[in-house]
Design an enzyme around this catalytic site. Structure first.
Site, short mmCIF file in Angstrom:
data_model
loop_
_atom_site.label_atom_id
_atom_site.label_comp_id
_atom_site.label_asym_id
_atom_site.label_seq_id
_atom_site.Cartn_x
_atom_site.Cartn_y
_atom_site.Cartn_z
CD GLU A 99 15.02 22.01 -16.00
OE1 GLU A 99 16.13 21.68 -16.14
OE2 GLU A 99 14.32 21.54 -15.26
CE LYS B 139 15.33 20.94 9.06
NZ LYS B 139 14.64 21.70 8.63
#
Lengths: 534, 534
Positions: free
Chosen positions: A329, A439
């Protein structure tokens, strides 16, 4: 009050015609095949331009390439956009499903394909009904060429065409600089691949970015070897940048064999090369057998480069791997790492730490980090971790014919999906991909940092750390490791090795040994494939 | 099909905000006065921005500077354009007549003036009725400040203003990149001065041009000293280029004393300096008394640099004077000289000859030569001589509010008034200004070549060759020469010295010795003044 400057558009036609006028004698080497000049490449491109007319390819139509790094691919890089068609470079390692999806989504009118790659795409031809022509690029393979009226031979097609004799540059107006010049689909780790549409303007500005001294700084005296494929994000802009400034180009062809690449760097006296970390890793065992004294700059990107890998090159060649951060991008270069004047008096270890960062943005590129939950901009203090967001004239503002809202902020910045810090000097340090972060017990563990630490063990060739669901902690890290041949290192030994450099609760629950790790189409480690196979 | 890139404009706001984010600690030194950082300069610019609001200066209005190379002038370089006003930098050496003409023609709303320069402009104030405010920039002079309600004090004005806290970059849209950012009037050797109106877009593209490696190649590791005045064609773009890439800046202030300049280069470890040939000539006698070991690039332009002068520097410092060709109309840099890879195996003399050329165009700049009579493009063979014409996004397409048709070709290229050759590698060699060429017996004599030959005599400090009307030949060359102090060289001796290097019929009819030669406002030799006085 407006300026009174000439309304000259920024277009790739300038790159071709500049090379003709100033650098006609400079060389383009395709490994094992041939050695031509920019005059030759330009002449072929001028024939290819009229050949595309004779095939009836309309302006704005997509012309696809399914090809490795060769002189003929370079001719397509030029002739397609400077005749106002759109170069759609297809990743040759896509699954058939993705391949068919993007050729149909892009509505490719013609596909140019390396002869050796025919078996990977021709079987899908019947499911790509809009492709009117398949043009075979000759190479040293003898794959059978389908006897089908749609199939054409590149060299015949080009030889039969008259060269366009006029100025391509004069055919563009100022408004035309926003015309699409290229189309690349992102790997698409979630959902179908998404198309990024480059314009002439964005490509030329990115090209000027690759020339900026102190960043990549391509110049006429360089010999540039894009190992990174030309089907992957414009080969990081290296071919266009080299041609704009008259650097010689060395195109390694289809092979990524380490000996092949190193011999080419040695014999062609390559000064600048660019590759993903897995390639740089693969060259290490043979580095000492080659004279790479001409090297001045080694560019690495695509995923995080372990400091140990960069240091290996710095010690062996005097040239580290310079970290670049970017994305399809972003055309794709966003930042360039390395030290600056403020680090001149730093210790060797401090300088190594600076080089481990992804660096500062190129001119015209703006970066910020934002809180993942609230979207609020976070301070540039080197500590706050947030999603990296990017703005600039060579950064995508949307994807091709899909709803893109979730990828962009309300004020139009690209949400990169990378977690990073930014320090007071504007250096970014990637912490992890948002989706790769682990996490554990409510706290974050960076898979990237664990991988960098494990890579510093001399027996580790490749490593990927991913999350494993855990009933108590939510997630816990697991390391997948490839050892060098003959190593007897154990998991405990590796964990002991990294204990000094990471928090104790970060230590992976398990070290799994593999003989190889799965890669994406662009040669990066594929954590999603690893998760699927884990 | 259009590209899908972010619609980000190219504006000078990016230069300021980039310096704030990445290079806040880098230094800006104003000779003898102070040492500040880019953070300081940016902070002051943010105050100056709101100060301009408080003075009621409308968007698009011209804000003039009558100032030398100082930190405060740099603040004006930033604050004026990034608030969408137009920076009109006035040549401080203009005649009162021209000065009044351009201030009135530009309709300057406010004029910022160095205190030391007040005597040169304040007497004209009553004939510049549209100027609402005169703002005095403090320096080490004690010129009386007029007691007039229109007269303000820069430091008071800025100190009283709140700094603008937002993003200037965010205040621009894509269309705004074409807004005027600057205005410079050309010297006007014939007719009144003509205004060149730069846009944000042209200035940023030129700025990227100054960063391109292998040309000027400004980078963060540079210490850049624009000796060329900031009132002259944006000081060749060096201040903006330096700030965009984070190079330190050394601003020499009002003095052009050779000892002052050399001391500054030595103590500040200057790596890149730019000046007109007359300045480089003036430094030669004291070159050996200073340690200029940090020097990597010396830029010369504005008029042709005699090879002997460049060689003097190359021998003394290992760094030649690199030739640049440009014009106020070209922002101003068009070409950069020097050798390329194709000259690596050339002899020393051949390399010197290459360095004597004005070189190759920067990326995005196109050059051609055209027959003076027919306007037909001439071949790039290194032999054909024609008028140099130039196109590019930082090249003027017209002049401010005057009929400009005769200065441009039908297809919009700038007619430069320079005669040149272009060789097959795209190198230009200036032959002469069209109006300085001497036509003798129907053949052309290049005043530039005669001057270069005469300059190679060790006793010649300055020289200008002009035409004298001649009843038999039409015109004949006459040389005006300044000898070094104490030299006893005669005209015959000088003519004998150049006899081996020029055709016999080129030899000047007379050598006239002078103690000084007239200069233009930008420090170049003024042949028109010499003709008037001859």
């Amino acid at each position: 009050m407006d300026g009174l400057m000439q309304p000259r558009p920024l277009t790739l036609a300038h790159v071709l015609e500049r090379a003709e006028r100033l650098y006609a004698h400079k060389q383009v080497v395709t490994a094992g095949v041939e050695r031509v000049t920019y005059a030759d490449v330009a002449g072929q491109s001028r024939r290819l331009a009229t050949a595309l007319d004779s095939l009836g390819v309309p302006a704005g139509a997509r012309v696809a390439t399914f090809a490795t790094n060769t002189r003929r691919h370079l001719e397509l890089y030029l002739a397609v956009p400077i005749t106002k068609r759109v170069l759609h470079s297809i990743n040759i390692r896509l699954s058939a499903e993705h391949l068919e999806y993007i050729v149909n989504h892009a509505e490719d009118d013609v596909v140019f394909v390396d002869r050796a790659l025919l078996p990977r795409i021709w079987p899908s031809a019947e499911r790509m009904p809009k492709v009117r022509h398949w043009v075979v690029l000759p190479d040293d393979s003898d794959e059978p060429i389908p006897a089908d009226p749609r199939v054409l031979h590149y060299d015949d097609l080009v030889a039969a065409a008259d060269p366009f004799a006029g100025s391509f540059e004069d055919s563009f107006t100022l408004a035309d600089e926003n015309l699409a010049s290229g189309l690349c689909y992102t790997s698409g780790t979630t959902g179908p691949p998404k198309g990024v549409v480059y314009s002439h303007r964005s490509t030329i500005l990115h090209c000027l970015g690759t020339l900026a001294a102190g960043f990549i700084g391509l110049s006429e005296s360089d010999v540039v070897m894009p190992i990174v494929p030309m089907f992957h994000a414009n080969a990081w802009g290296l071919p266009y940048g080299a041609m704009m400034t008259g650097a010689s180009l060395v195109l390694p062809g289809p092979s990524s064999d380490p000996t092949h690449l190193l011999r080419l760097m040695e014999t062609e006296r390559v000064t600048v090369a660019g590759a993903v970390p897995t390639v740089w890793t693969s060259l290490v065992p043979q580095l000492s057998f080659h004279d790479l004294g001409a090297t001045r700059f080694l560019l690495g990107g695509g995923s995080v480069i372990a400091p140990a890998l960069s240091e290996t090159y710095r010690v062996a060649l005097g040239v580290p791997i310079t970290h670049s951060w970017g994305m399809t991008e972003i055309s794709p270069v966003g930042t360039i790492g390395g030290t600056r004047t403020q680090h001149r008096d730093a210790t060797g270890a401090e300088q190594t730490a600076v080089r481990a960062a992804q660096g500062q943005p190129l001119p015209l590129v703006n970066l910020r980090i934002a809180d993942v939950e609230t979207g609020q901009e976070l301070p540039r203090d080197g500590t706050a971790i947030g999603e990296l967001q990017v703005a600039g004239p060579w950064v995508a503002g949307g994807y091709f014919q899909v709803d893109s809202a979730e990828s962009f902020t309300d004020d139009g910045w690209l949400r990169t999906g990378d977690l990073a810090t930014i320090d007071a000097d504007g250096y970014i340090r990637l912490v992890d991909r948002m989706k790769d972060l682990i996490k554990s017990g409510g706290e974050w563990i960076s898979s990237v940092e664990l991988e960098s630490a494990l890579t510093s063990h001399p027996d580790v060739v490749e490593v990927a750390v991913i999350a494993r669901p855990d009933p108590k902690w939510g997630e816990r890290p697991v390391a997948y490791v490839v050892l060098r041949d003959g190593s007897a290192a154990t998991g405990d030994e590796l964990l002991e090795h990294i204990t000094p450099s990471v928090a104790k609760w970060w230590l992976p629950d398990e070290v799994v040994f593999r003989t190889a790790l799965p890669k994406t189409g662009t040669g990066k480690l594929s954590k999603s494939a690893l998760r699927d196979s884990a």
